[in-house]
Each structure stands twice: as C-alpha cells, then as structure tokens.
Design an enzyme around this catalytic site. Structure first.
Site, mmCIF file in Angstrom:
data_model
loop_
_atom_site.group_PDB
_atom_site.id
_atom_site.type_symbol
_atom_site.label_atom_id
_atom_site.label_comp_id
_atom_site.label_asym_id
_atom_site.label_seq_id
_atom_site.Cartn_x
_atom_site.Cartn_y
_atom_site.Cartn_z
ATOM 1 N N LYS A 1 46.409 38.164 41.962
ATOM 2 C CA LYS A 1 47.791 37.780 42.560
ATOM 3 C C LYS A 1 48.798 37.326 41.493
ATOM 4 O O LYS A 1 49.770 37.605 41.474
ATOM 5 C CB LYS A 1 47.656 36.910 43.758
ATOM 6 C CG LYS A 1 46.906 37.692 44.699
ATOM 7 C CD LYS A 1 47.637 38.981 45.343
ATOM 8 C CE LYS A 1 47.008 39.669 46.690
ATOM 9 N NZ LYS A 1 47.563 40.926 46.942
ATOM 10 N N ASN B 1 50.301 47.293 49.991
ATOM 11 C CA ASN B 1 49.873 46.165 50.785
ATOM 12 C C ASN B 1 48.407 45.910 50.458
ATOM 13 O O ASN B 1 47.689 45.033 50.946
ATOM 14 C CB ASN B 1 50.105 46.414 52.341
ATOM 15 C CG ASN B 1 49.391 45.409 53.358
ATOM 16 O OD1 ASN B 1 49.388 44.419 53.259
ATOM 17 N ND2 ASN B 1 48.302 46.224 53.999
ATOM 18 N N ASP C 1 43.132 55.959 48.976
ATOM 19 C CA ASP C 1 42.471 54.952 48.439
ATOM 20 C C ASP C 1 42.871 54.771 47.225
ATOM 21 O O ASP C 1 43.121 55.383 46.300
ATOM 22 C CB ASP C 1 41.058 55.479 48.370
ATOM 23 C CG ASP C 1 39.893 54.447 47.812
ATOM 24 O OD1 ASP C 1 40.276 53.247 47.289
ATOM 25 O OD2 ASP C 1 38.676 54.604 48.048
ATOM 26 N N SER D 1 51.883 39.767 47.652
ATOM 27 C CA SER D 1 51.224 38.928 46.934
ATOM 28 C C SER D 1 50.648 37.815 47.838
ATOM 29 O O SER D 1 50.032 38.300 48.721
ATOM 30 C CB SER D 1 52.107 38.464 45.961
ATOM 31 O OG SER D 1 51.620 37.273 44.996
ATOM 32 N N TYR E 1 40.496 36.454 43.021
ATOM 33 C CA TYR E 1 41.572 36.863 44.060
ATOM 34 C C TYR E 1 42.904 36.006 43.281
ATOM 35 O O TYR E 1 43.961 36.898 43.234
ATOM 36 C CB TYR E 1 41.379 36.186 45.426
ATOM 37 C CG TYR E 1 42.558 36.643 46.492
ATOM 38 C CD1 TYR E 1 42.747 37.859 46.656
ATOM 39 C CD2 TYR E 1 43.393 35.536 46.804
ATOM 40 C CE1 TYR E 1 43.743 38.113 47.737
ATOM 41 C CE2 TYR E 1 44.526 35.737 47.774
ATOM 42 C CZ TYR E 1 44.676 37.162 47.996
ATOM 43 O OH TYR E 1 45.711 37.442 49.218
#
Length: 277
Positions: free
Chosen positions: A150, A81, A54, A132, A146
C-alpha cells in the site's frame, strides 16, 4: 450521456457495495471479479455488466475492458479495488506469499491501469481511483507485506497523477481504515493460518493482537461509508489526490502527516512495544 465505472474486486466488500451504490445513482457499472457467479444479483440490474477480471491474468483484464466498452460505449471511471492482506510477522511469511501480495495489490492494479489508459487518453478524460488503506500512510506490525504494497500504491498513484494530468486524466487515492462489514478481515485470517511464526515472537504477537483488538472496538465505519467516499471522489470534479475514508484512522493519519517524526514514532512504539518482563 450516462457515466460508466469499472470496478475491480466487485464480488465483496467495498467493491460490491460501491457497485450497488453507483448503479442506484444511475451509473453504468462494469462489476468485475474473479468468480462471476458471486455477482449474480448485480447481473440482474439493467445498468450493470458482471464480467470476469483477475488482476493476475492480463487476458482477463483486456477482455473485461473491451466487454465494458462494447456494452456501454466508454469507461469514465476506474476503481482499482481488488486486494487482500497478509497478516503475520515478516519472518514467518514466505517469499511466495509476499510476491502474491504485490502481484494482487500493486502489479495487478498497475496492469489494469495500463490497459485502460489508451481508452481514457484518446478521450482526454477519465478518473482513476485507487483504494489504498491507512496502512498506506502509517506502518503497522503484523502486516508488513500488506503495508509495503500500500505504501508502494500511494507513491505510484501520486507519481502517476502528475503524468496523467497532462492527458486530462485525474488520479485519486481513497484511504479506508478498519471496517466491520467486509470479508477482507476473514481472508486475512485465513492467509495467516498458513504462516509459521517463530516462538521468539510470542510475547510481541500477543501484545500486538491485544492492541489491534482494542482498535477494532473503535471501528464503526461500514462498507457503505467507504463506498460513498469512492462515489464522492468520482463525482466531485476536483483534482484532489487523497481521501481519508474512515474516522477511525484520522488520529494516526494526523500523527503521521502533521506532527514531528519523534512524536509520531513515540506514539507508535508506545502502542506496539510490549512491556518489559
């Protein structure tokens, strides 16, 4: 010696598919995930270790890395990922949810990377692949948190690449766009259900959703396509930094990186600004 890859977020989506493809190509795979029960089929493969990791739990990160080294001797490639997306206007997104977005998509990725670096640095070799998004190249409405995570990942990865080149370690960024066969969208929709959007945004949200729906119709890439780009990046032996993984985002990537600021902003505003009245 057989190469070994550690993949975070391997229970679904790109991570799961990448684990399957790496294993099929003869790699040793450390398929890490929060819930190891989701990886039962992967665990049945001789060259796959399914282990709990985690990215918000530092002890689990250390345990997964140590378990992978104990099983396979070394880790050659790390694929960061794990991630999720918040969907909704910024004003309706809570401070707590934004912190969680960064904890998973950025700070967790940093923690995994930091913990594996002594192993790679000792060997003066390794590849780190950070997954990404097109939203790490160009800003989009309704996913501001988000996108911010990124954009930060992209800057961190580039900066890190210069540092780690001195240690024989290569950093790469894979940039996928909209993919039709991943559970990512389902989680984003679930997260959106918990947000509260002021009514003043209704017209904008309606227009943005229509625009996204049109873009979604152009999305033909699959998780397999993205996973193959990840594997290619791991195998190509180059120091290339960025890999655009899906064709659907190429026009916006080119607009952002190859045209003027004025032309790019005009294109984006035309797409996402509702008509007056």
């Amino acid at each position: 010696m057989t190469s070994t890859v550690l993949i975070t977020g391997a229970s679904s989506g790109f991570g799961r598919t990448a684990a399957q493809l790496f294993a099929a190509q003869g790699w040793n795979v450390i398929a890490s995930m929060r819930n190891v029960a989701a990886g039962a089929d992967l665990a049945a493969l001789d060259n796959v270790l399914v282990t709990r990791l985690d990215v918000q739990d530092l002890a689990s990160i250390d345990a997964a890395i140590n378990a992978g080294i104990a099983r396979f001797g070394q880790i050659d490639v790390l694929v960061n990922n794990a991630g999720f997306g918040l969907f909704g206007v910024f004003e309706g997104t809570t401070r707590e949810k934004i912190r969680e977005q960064f904890d998973v998509n950025l700070f967790g990725l940093m923690d995994v990377t930091r913990q594996i670096l002594p192993h790679m640095r000792q060997r003066q070799a390794g590849v780190i692949i950070n997954v990404s998004s097109g939203a790490g190249v160009f800003g989009l409405p309704m996913i501001s948190a988000y996108t911010a995570s990124k954009f930060a990942l992209e800057g961190f990865s580039e900066s890190l690449s210069y540092e780690l080149a001195s240690q024989g370690i290569v950093v790469k960024i894979v940039e996928p766009g909209g993919v039709i066969s991943t559970e990512f969208g389902a989680r984003s929709a679930s997260e959106a259900s918990h947000l509260s959007t002021p009514g003043d945004y209704d017209a904008f949200v309606s227009h943005a959703l229509q625009t996204f729906e049109g873009l979604r119709g152009q999305r033909l890439a699959t998780s397999e396509d993205v996973a193959q780009v990840i594997i290619d990046a791991a195998n190509d032996g180059s120091d290339r930094l960025r890999y655009v993984a899906t064709q659907d985002i190429e026009p916006l990537v080119r607009a952002r990186r190859e045209t003027s600021e004025e032309a790019y902003m005009a294109l984006m505003r035309e797409r996402f600004t509702p008509a007056a009245g």
